[in-house]
Design an enzyme around this catalytic site. Structure first.
Site, PDB file in Angstrom:
ATOM      1  N   LYS A   1       0.375  -0.998  -0.475  1.00 18.20           N
ATOM      2  CA  LYS A   1       0.362   0.359  -0.255  1.00 18.20           C
ATOM      3  C   LYS A   1       0.904   1.409  -0.283  1.00 18.20           C
ATOM      4  O   LYS A   1       1.538   1.096   1.269  1.00 18.20           O
ATOM      5  CB  LYS A   1      -0.856   0.238   1.123  1.00 18.20           C
ATOM      6  CG  LYS A   1      -1.792   1.234   1.433  1.00 18.20           C
ATOM      7  CD  LYS A   1      -2.878   0.775   2.462  1.00 18.20           C
ATOM      8  CE  LYS A   1      -3.979   1.979   2.125  1.00 18.20           C
ATOM      9  NZ  LYS A   1      -4.996   1.839   3.516  1.00 18.20           N
TER      10      LYS A   1
ATOM     11  N   ASP B   1     -13.691   0.912  10.651  1.00 17.59           N
ATOM     12  CA  ASP B   1     -14.286   0.916   9.319  1.00 17.59           C
ATOM     13  C   ASP B   1     -14.706  -0.147   8.532  1.00 17.59           C
ATOM     14  O   ASP B   1     -14.062  -0.703   7.543  1.00 17.59           O
ATOM     15  CB  ASP B   1     -13.340   1.853   8.093  1.00 17.59           C
ATOM     16  CG  ASP B   1     -13.349   2.324   7.809  1.00 17.59           C
ATOM     17  OD1 ASP B   1     -14.368   2.900   6.878  1.00 17.59           O
ATOM     18  OD2 ASP B   1     -12.838   2.477   6.241  1.00 17.59           O
TER      19      ASP B   1
END
Length: 549
Positions: free
Chosen positions: A152, A287
């Site tokens: 990422k 989340d």
């Protein structure tokens, strides 16, 4: 002061608002209301056709304005205690869809972070991203030892873009708070500040990696959920390397059913995972929308994307559990008392009035079947009711409510008959027992025994010194009261202001006397006028000094 780059961005924002038919919103503010007639004189107002509903236009405008505004809208949608329901529902539809940046550029950013070529650590790296979002994008790779990973990497120049747009959000929020009739109630400046903290936390991938490590440790060996491993040696503030996982997205219900997965078990397991995080670990993945949750063939959840996590204080945990249990028992007075005891509402709140308001909100909920009662909606209505009694909803509670709504929606999507109360109640009762029983008392005593035993030998000498000082009249107590300090400041200001007022009055009398009696043999009329003007000026300055004091 708006910088040139912000001014250009500000112009772009206004053009987007005009294109999406939000010009009437701009002209409805107190500041621009006198110019509202210009709206009706504009050709675009009469010939733009039928517009979508107001909440849809807001969502479309945020999507046009780019990823930073999209993420702000997503976070704003969680504050349903502040927004109208239709707007909150529409903002929840915002999708974080952003075109990917070049894989070659991603490679360069990773090599710069590692200070070495990719080939030194990776056997393979795909320049085509697996996923792309507003903050970062993800690439598949393989380590030298053969382990498959994902890399990422933050978007280039993302911090500069975020700072520019957040600066503009503060300007907009300040205008809304000053000139819109509901501005003070919505507290837009505080919302932007909350968003600023959240998004800058997400910019630190080492922070996200630490969140993932804590969650992995909490659920190591669990049959309910799996958290991928972080490769810390290759993780930097703008690059994170994590184990690659494979699973079915949790939103693909028909695929999961075809795999023979027990949907009831899956729905209940999701609720159990959340309440375990909340009450056992006090560290929850905040989340948990369907895009971040997968399911393996054995029915075990797999979670990704740990940029946003939440935790509560022990006091908030206890009051939350007691509130939900009292609500379940329809003990509305206890719910009202808990809000006052916790400091969520001001101490002077009338319990009877607050109890009546809670009863009005809660009783209709119990008319539904138990399996249809929503924890998240209950908290939402409770917060909205408490706001009338000056409750300020803390960010961690709003985050909890948003996560709970996600969990409920996900659980009932998987198993519509999911009874959230029956699944969650044992967790709260067990936590309350662990916190308030004899076992909890002994655990806290054992925990505090170490620090207390270190100070215990000092107590006799400390007591001797205090008693000796008291006997010799040498004991001095220092006490401070904010109210007395404020009163003292006001009195000092009045001491400054009073001479100024007296002096100003004397100068005004002198100037007036000079004009009336001054002209004569000694002073000419012109000179008397000049002196009088000078005295009036000094008097005015003294009065300004008194007013500012």
């Amino acid at each position: 002061m708006i910088r040139p780059s912000q001014a250009i961005r500000w112009l772009h924002i206004n053009l987007v608002l005009l294109r999406r038919g939000l010009d009437e919103v701009i002209f409805s503010t107190h500041l621009l209301r006198p110019l509202r007639f210009l709206l009706y004189l504009s050709p675009w107002f009469w010939f733009r056709g039928k517009l979508p509903p107001y909440p849809v236009r807001i969502r479309l405008a945020l999507e046009d304005l780019g990823p930073i505004f999209v993420k702000f809208g997503q976070i704003l949608s969680t504050r349903r205690d502040l927004l109208p329901d239709d707007l909150a529902v529409e903002l929840a539809k915002l999708q974080d869809r952003v075109p990917p940046f070049s894989g070659i550029q991603a490679r360069a950013l990773i090599e710069q972070a590692w200070d070495k070529p990719l080939e030194a650590e990776l056997d393979d790296f795909s320049e085509t991203p697996l996923a792309s979002a507003s903050i970062a994008q993800v690439h598949a790779a393989r380590l030298k030892d053969g382990h498959e990973v994902v890399v990422k990497v933050l978007r280039p120049r993302i911090k500069k873009t975020i700072r520019r747009d957040i600066g503009l959000l503060y300007v907009i929020a300040d205008l809304v708070q000053r000139y819109w009739k509901d501005g003070r109630r919505l507290r837009p400046v505080a919302l932007v500040a909350e968003y600023e903290k959240t998004i800058f936390d997400e910019l630190d991938l080492q922070r996200e990696a630490a969140n993932a490590s804590v969650l992995r440790r909490n659920f190591l060996g669990s049959e309910a959920i799996y958290i991928p491993e972080v490769y810390w040696d290759l993780t930097r503030p703008n690059v994170m390397v994590m184990e690659r996982i494979y699973g079915t997205p949790v939103g693909e219900v028909e695929t999961l059913k075809a795999q023979g997965i027990d949907m009831r078990m899956l729905g209940e397991r999701g609720v159990e995972i959340f309440f375990t995080q909340l009450f056992r670990d006090n560290f929850f993945h905040a989340d948990m929308h369907p895009g971040n949750i997968f399911v393996d063939p054995d029915g075990r959840y797999i979670a990704v994307d740990f940029g946003i996590v939440g935790s509560l204080t022990v006091e908030d945990q206890r009051y939350l559990a007691e509130n939900l249990l009292a609500f379940f028992d329809r003990d509305y007075r206890r719910v009202a008392e808990l809000h006052v005891e916790s400091g969520w509402v001001p101490p002077g709140t009338r319990i009877v009035d607050f109890e009546a308001a809670i009863r009005t909100v809660s009783e209709p909920i119990f008319e539904k079947p138990l399996a249809e009662i929503s924890f998240g909606n209950f908290l939402l209505r409770l917060f909205q009711t408490a706001r009338r009694f000056n409750m300020e909803v803390q960010p961690q509670l709003a985050l909890l409510q948003k996560t709970l709504l996600n969990i409920e929606g996900l659980g009932r999507q998987l198993y519509p008959e999911l009874d959230l109360w029956t699944t969650a109640k044992p967790f709260m009762k067990r936590w309350m027992k662990d916190q308030m029983g004899a076992k909890a008392f002994l655990a806290r005593a054992r925990k505090n025994l170490g620090p207390a035993s270190e100070q215990l030998p000092e107590l006799p000498l400390l007591a001797y010194r205090v008693l000796t000082a008291l006997d010799r009249h040498q004991l001095i107590l220092h006490w401070r009261s904010e109210e007395l300090a404020r009163l003292g400041t006001e009195l000092r200001g009045q001491r400054t202001a009073l001479p100024a007022a007296v002096g100003a009055a004397a100068l005004i009398l002198s100037a007036t006397g000079l004009l009336l009696f001054g002209p004569g043999q000694i002073l000419s009329l012109t000179l008397a006028k000049l002196l009088a003007i000078g005295l009036y000026t000094v008097a005015g300055l003294l009065l300004i000094l008194r007013w500012r004091s």
